[in-house]
Structures are given as C-alpha cells and as structure tokens.
Design a protein around this motif. Structure first.
Motif, PDB file in Angstrom:
ATOM      1  N   GLY A 175       0.812  -1.216   0.000  1.00 59.79           N
ATOM      2  CA  GLY A 175       0.000   0.000   0.000  1.00 59.79           C
ATOM      3  C   GLY A 175       0.843   1.262   0.000  1.00 59.79           C
ATOM      4  N   VAL A 176       1.878   1.283   0.821  1.00 56.86           N
ATOM      5  CA  VAL A 176       2.768   2.448   0.877  1.00 56.86           C
ATOM      6  C   VAL A 176       3.483   2.640  -0.458  1.00 56.86           C
ATOM      7  CG1 VAL A 176       4.859   3.375   1.941  1.00 56.86           C
ATOM      8  CG2 VAL A 176       3.078   2.350   3.378  1.00 56.86           C
ATOM      9  N   LEU A 177       3.958   1.542  -1.038  1.00 52.36           N
ATOM     10  CA  LEU A 177       4.636   1.615  -2.330  1.00 52.36           C
ATOM     11  C   LEU A 177       3.729   2.234  -3.387  1.00 52.36           C
ATOM     12  CD1 LEU A 177       7.035   0.726  -4.241  1.00 52.36           C
ATOM     13  CD2 LEU A 177       5.734  -1.375  -4.613  1.00 52.36           C
ATOM     14  N   LEU A 178       2.491   1.774  -3.468  1.00 50.19           N
ATOM     15  CA  LEU A 178       1.567   2.291  -4.472  1.00 50.19           C
ATOM     16  C   LEU A 178       1.224   3.751  -4.224  1.00 50.19           C
ATOM     17  CD1 LEU A 178      -0.844  -0.783  -4.748  1.00 50.19           C
ATOM     18  CD2 LEU A 178       0.910  -0.080  -6.391  1.00 50.19           C
ATOM     19  N   CYS A 179       1.082   4.119  -2.965  1.00 45.37           N
ATOM     20  CA  CYS A 179       0.752   5.511  -2.642  1.00 45.37           C
ATOM     21  C   CYS A 179       1.910   6.442  -2.979  1.00 45.37           C
ATOM     22  CB  CYS A 179       0.383   5.628  -1.166  1.00 45.37           C
ATOM     23  SG  CYS A 179      -0.689   7.037  -0.799  1.00 45.37           S
ATOM     24  N   GLU A 180       3.142   5.951  -2.839  1.00 44.23           N
ATOM     25  CA  GLU A 180       4.307   6.757  -3.180  1.00 44.23           C
ATOM     26  C   GLU A 180       4.359   7.067  -4.674  1.00 44.23           C
ATOM     27  OE1 GLU A 180       7.505   4.408  -1.701  1.00 44.23           O
ATOM     28  OE2 GLU A 180       7.401   5.252   0.333  1.00 44.23           O
ATOM     29  N   LEU A 181       3.700   6.243  -5.488  1.00 45.51           N
ATOM     30  CA  LEU A 181       3.670   6.463  -6.935  1.00 45.51           C
ATOM     31  C   LEU A 181       2.647   7.518  -7.337  1.00 45.51           C
ATOM     32  CD1 LEU A 181       3.910   2.735  -8.119  1.00 45.51           C
ATOM     33  CD2 LEU A 181       5.750   4.421  -7.959  1.00 45.51           C
ATOM     34  N   GLU A 182       1.886   8.031  -6.360  1.00 46.46           N
ATOM     35  CA  GLU A 182       0.901   9.099  -6.521  1.00 46.46           C
ATOM     36  C   GLU A 182      -0.273   8.702  -7.417  1.00 46.46           C
ATOM     37  OE1 GLU A 182       2.795  12.752  -7.608  1.00 46.46           O
ATOM     38  OE2 GLU A 182       4.064  12.788  -5.809  1.00 46.46           O
ATOM     39  N   VAL A 183       0.001   8.363  -8.670  1.00 49.23           N
ATOM     40  CA  VAL A 183      -1.094   8.011  -9.579  1.00 49.23           C
ATOM     41  C   VAL A 183      -1.735   6.678  -9.206  1.00 49.23           C
ATOM     42  CG1 VAL A 183      -0.156   9.328 -11.498  1.00 49.23           C
ATOM     43  CG2 VAL A 183       0.521   6.951 -11.216  1.00 49.23           C
ATOM     44  N   ARG A 184      -1.149   5.954  -8.264  1.00 45.71           N
ATOM     45  CA  ARG A 184      -1.679   4.646  -7.864  1.00 45.71           C
ATOM     46  C   ARG A 184      -2.365   4.710  -6.492  1.00 45.71           C
ATOM     47  NH1 ARG A 184       0.895   0.312 -10.125  1.00 45.71           N
ATOM     48  NH2 ARG A 184      -0.897  -0.847  -9.340  1.00 45.71           N
ATOM     49  N   CYS A 185      -2.740   5.893  -6.034  1.00 47.47           N
ATOM     50  CA  CYS A 185      -3.332   6.000  -4.697  1.00 47.47           C
ATOM     51  C   CYS A 185      -4.657   5.259  -4.590  1.00 47.47           C
ATOM     52  CB  CYS A 185      -3.501   7.463  -4.306  1.00 47.47           C
ATOM     53  SG  CYS A 185      -1.966   8.240  -3.770  1.00 47.47           S
ATOM     54  N   ASN A 186      -5.427   5.198  -5.684  1.00 43.79           N
ATOM     55  CA  ASN A 186      -6.664   4.421  -5.648  1.00 43.79           C
ATOM     56  C   ASN A 186      -6.371   2.943  -5.430  1.00 43.79           C
ATOM     57  OD1 ASN A 186      -9.122   5.938  -5.893  1.00 43.79           O
ATOM     58  ND2 ASN A 186      -8.431   6.602  -7.912  1.00 43.79           N
ATOM     59  N   ASP A 187      -5.312   2.461  -6.090  1.00 52.42           N
ATOM     60  CA  ASP A 187      -4.912   1.070  -5.892  1.00 52.42           C
ATOM     61  C   ASP A 187      -4.423   0.852  -4.466  1.00 52.42           C
ATOM     62  OD1 ASP A 187      -5.486   0.466  -8.548  1.00 52.42           O
ATOM     63  OD2 ASP A 187      -3.479   1.003  -9.220  1.00 52.42           O
ATOM     64  N   ALA A 188      -3.707   1.832  -3.924  1.00 57.08           N
ATOM     65  CA  ALA A 188      -3.247   1.735  -2.540  1.00 57.08           C
ATOM     66  C   ALA A 188      -4.435   1.657  -1.588  1.00 57.08           C
ATOM     67  CB  ALA A 188      -2.372   2.942  -2.191  1.00 57.08           C
ATOM     68  N   LEU A 189      -5.449   2.447  -1.871  1.00 60.09           N
ATOM     69  CA  LEU A 189      -6.647   2.435  -1.032  1.00 60.09           C
ATOM     70  C   LEU A 189      -7.302   1.060  -1.044  1.00 60.09           C
ATOM     71  CD1 LEU A 189      -8.343   4.324   0.734  1.00 60.09           C
ATOM     72  CD2 LEU A 189      -9.696   4.866  -1.303  1.00 60.09           C
ATOM     73  N   ASP A 190      -7.351   0.427  -2.208  1.00 57.57           N
ATOM     74  CA  ASP A 190      -7.918  -0.928  -2.291  1.00 57.57           C
ATOM     75  C   ASP A 190      -7.132  -1.913  -1.427  1.00 57.57           C
ATOM     76  OD1 ASP A 190      -9.836  -0.060  -4.066  1.00 57.57           O
ATOM     77  OD2 ASP A 190      -8.713  -0.666  -5.848  1.00 57.57           O
ATOM     78  N   VAL A 191      -5.795  -1.767  -1.440  1.00 59.59           N
ATOM     79  CA  VAL A 191      -4.947  -2.651  -0.634  1.00 59.59           C
ATOM     80  C   VAL A 191      -5.225  -2.453   0.848  1.00 59.59           C
ATOM     81  CG1 VAL A 191      -2.562  -3.159   0.046  1.00 59.59           C
ATOM     82  CG2 VAL A 191      -3.125  -2.814  -2.366  1.00 59.59           C
ATOM     83  N   PHE A 192      -5.296  -1.187   1.286  1.00 56.87           N
ATOM     84  CA  PHE A 192      -5.535  -0.916   2.704  1.00 56.87           C
ATOM     85  C   PHE A 192      -6.935  -1.374   3.125  1.00 56.87           C
ATOM     86  CE2 PHE A 192      -2.279   2.603   2.082  1.00 56.87           C
ATOM     87  CZ  PHE A 192      -1.273   1.882   2.683  1.00 56.87           C
ATOM     88  N   ASP A 193      -7.925  -1.194   2.241  1.00 49.03           N
ATOM     89  CA  ASP A 193      -9.278  -1.657   2.567  1.00 49.03           C
ATOM     90  C   ASP A 193      -9.306  -3.177   2.743  1.00 49.03           C
ATOM     91  OD1 ASP A 193     -10.366   0.859   2.580  1.00 49.03           O
ATOM     92  OD2 ASP A 193     -11.081   0.781   0.511  1.00 49.03           O
ATOM     93  N   GLU A 194      -8.603  -3.875   1.855  1.00 49.88           N
ATOM     94  CA  GLU A 194      -8.542  -5.331   1.981  1.00 49.88           C
ATOM     95  C   GLU A 194      -7.838  -5.734   3.274  1.00 49.88           C
ATOM     96  OE1 GLU A 194      -6.469  -9.135  -0.312  1.00 49.88           O
ATOM     97  OE2 GLU A 194      -6.941  -7.324  -1.458  1.00 49.88           O
ATOM     98  N   ALA A 195      -6.760  -5.043   3.598  1.00 48.52           N
ATOM     99  CA  ALA A 195      -6.016  -5.369   4.812  1.00 48.52           C
ATOM    100  C   ALA A 195      -6.863  -5.125   6.062  1.00 48.52           C
ATOM    101  CB  ALA A 195      -4.739  -4.535   4.871  1.00 48.52           C
TER     102      ALA A 195
END
Length: 268
Positions: A175-195
């Motif tokens: 999740g942190v990795l995806l959020c650091e990419l900025e354009v992938r914050c929606n994907d990061a959110l999905d990861v955190f929601d699943e976690a």
C-alpha cells in the motif's frame, strides 16, 4: 509473458529475444503460451543486468547454467550476489568470490571495477515449503522496491496470494509503495481496505489509508481516518500532525491547536 514484462520492466520483444537466446526454457501452457517459473524470472533479471554491463551473451548463458547446476538448494535468498567484473561474471557467497564460468576463486586485488550487480535469488523456482515461499516473495519485494517498483508490487502481491493467512507486512508495504507512486493512490486504497478486513483495529493501516485518501482529495474521509487511527493509538504523533493540518484547512482553529500541541508533546 505479460506478468513477467511488468515485473522486469522490459518489452515483449526483449523477453522473447532472451528466451530465443537460451537464457531460460519456459514451459508451455494453454494456446502454447509461455509459463515462467520463479527461477526463470530470477535468471532473466540477472541476464538483463549482465547484458547492461556488456557481458557477452555466450558468457552469460555459460555462467547462469553453471550457477543453476552448482548452487545448493538451501542457499538463502540474500546469500549470493552476481556481478559483472570487467568482462567476466563473478559470484560472491559470503566472503568468497569466484568466477561463475570457470569456478576459479578470485582475490580482491584481482577484481576490476564492478559495472553492475544483481542479486541471484534461488536455484529452484521457490522453496517447496509454503511458508518459505511466501517469505521469498516478500524479501524480493523489499529488494526491488527502490530500483523496480513494478517488480516489487508483483512480489508483494505474490506474498499476499500465497500466504496461508493474511500477511500484514506485505499489505502495509504494498500500500505504501503504491501511494508513493501518486497516480496509484486508488490502488493503494484498495490494498488498505482489503487489509483492514483482516486487521480492522490496526492504527498503522488506518493512518496509511488516511494518507491515500488525502492524496485523492477526499479530505473529510481522511480526517475520519486519522481520527480513527488516534482512537486506536492516541500517541500516534504523525496522525496528530496530519490531522492538525487538515483541520486548519477546514477552518477549525481549535482542532488545529489541540492536535498540534499533542504532536509537539509527543515529539519533544
């Protein structure tokens, strides 16, 4: 092939040329599609790095073939490093360094300037032990996160997929990795929601989820996320700091002072 392209960050034509050159011999699946093992992925990544260092293809094939045959199955993932040394391929295991083709030991004063290196991960696709396989994928993600974000993402996802129980560290780091990419914050959110389905009362997950929401411009949701984090862990200093800034933007000076003072108390 498509998944491996994303992991290695190269085009299909480059992968096809490496297969045609004999670096790996992948199996065939439905519709004659290539099926690569974990070992294939490692060998191809190693070959790519050695080619960048201008090692002749024939020497790369010879070196990787010898490594595949010679290395013990129980070698830990981080236990060996393959490097381009001059026009040769050197292997370091602990304090020893040897020529990958001839097997001759190399002394430090004999070694030319290193033009590139890559970690050679394993001689088998992965450990037959499921728990160890999960750790191998996670360790690979840790190794790749700075140099190859796509590869790191794939490795973390494999660790999550293969783990017999929810893999907390892989969720957080992915999740942190995806959020650091900025354009992938929606994907990061999905990861955190699943976690959070598995770890609903974890303050770190709520904090990182709030950061993703903030990056997406969902300020009110982010505020609630930081507040939930502080309900679970009132001494989470960074959550106080981030919440103070958002409350200031919302026009809440009392909330700003309350959380800013809490942040100062916790960090001084």
């Amino acid at each position: 092939m498509r998944e491996l392209q994303g992991m290695l960050g190269v085009s299909r034509s480059v992968l096809s040329s490496l297969v045609a050159a004999g670096f790996v011999t992948p199996a065939r699946g439905p519709r004659n599609a290539y099926r690569f093992t974990f070992q294939d992925a490692v060998l191809l990544r190693t070959a790519l790095q050695l080619r960048v260092a201008r090692i002749p293809p024939r020497k790369i094939i010879a070196a990787l073939s010898r490594l595949r045959e010679a290395l013990p199955d129980e070698l830990p993932l981080s236990g060996i490093r393959v490097s381009a040394v001059g026009n040769d391929v050197a292997v370091r295991t602990g304090p020893s360094q040897w020529d990958a083709v001839t097997g001759q030991l190399l002394l430090d004063f004999e070694v030319a300037d290193i033009k590139g290196d890559v970690v050679f991960l394993a001689t088998e696709p992965a450990s037959r032990n499921g728990e160890r396989q999960v750790e191998e994928w996670y360790d690979l993600g840790e190794q790749l996160r700075v140099s190859d974000a796509n590869g790191a993402e794939q490795a973390y996802r494999k660790a999550i997929e293969f783990s017999p129980r929810p893999y907390y560290a892989a969720y957080v780091d992915l999740g942190v990795l995806l959020c650091e990419l900025e354009v992938r914050c929606n994907d990061a959110l999905d990861v955190f929601d699943e976690a959070l389905v598995h770890f609903p009362d974890d303050a770190v997950l709520h904090f990182n989820r709030a950061i993703a929401l903030e990056e997406l411009g969902r300020i009110e949701d982010a505020i609630r996320g930081y507040q939930r984090c502080l309900q679970l862990e009132p001494t989470y200093a960074d959550a106080h700091h981030n919440l103070a800034i958002l409350l200031e933007k919302r026009g809440d000076p009392h909330g700003l002072l309350r959380h800013l003072n809490a942040y100062r108390r916790l960090t001084t």
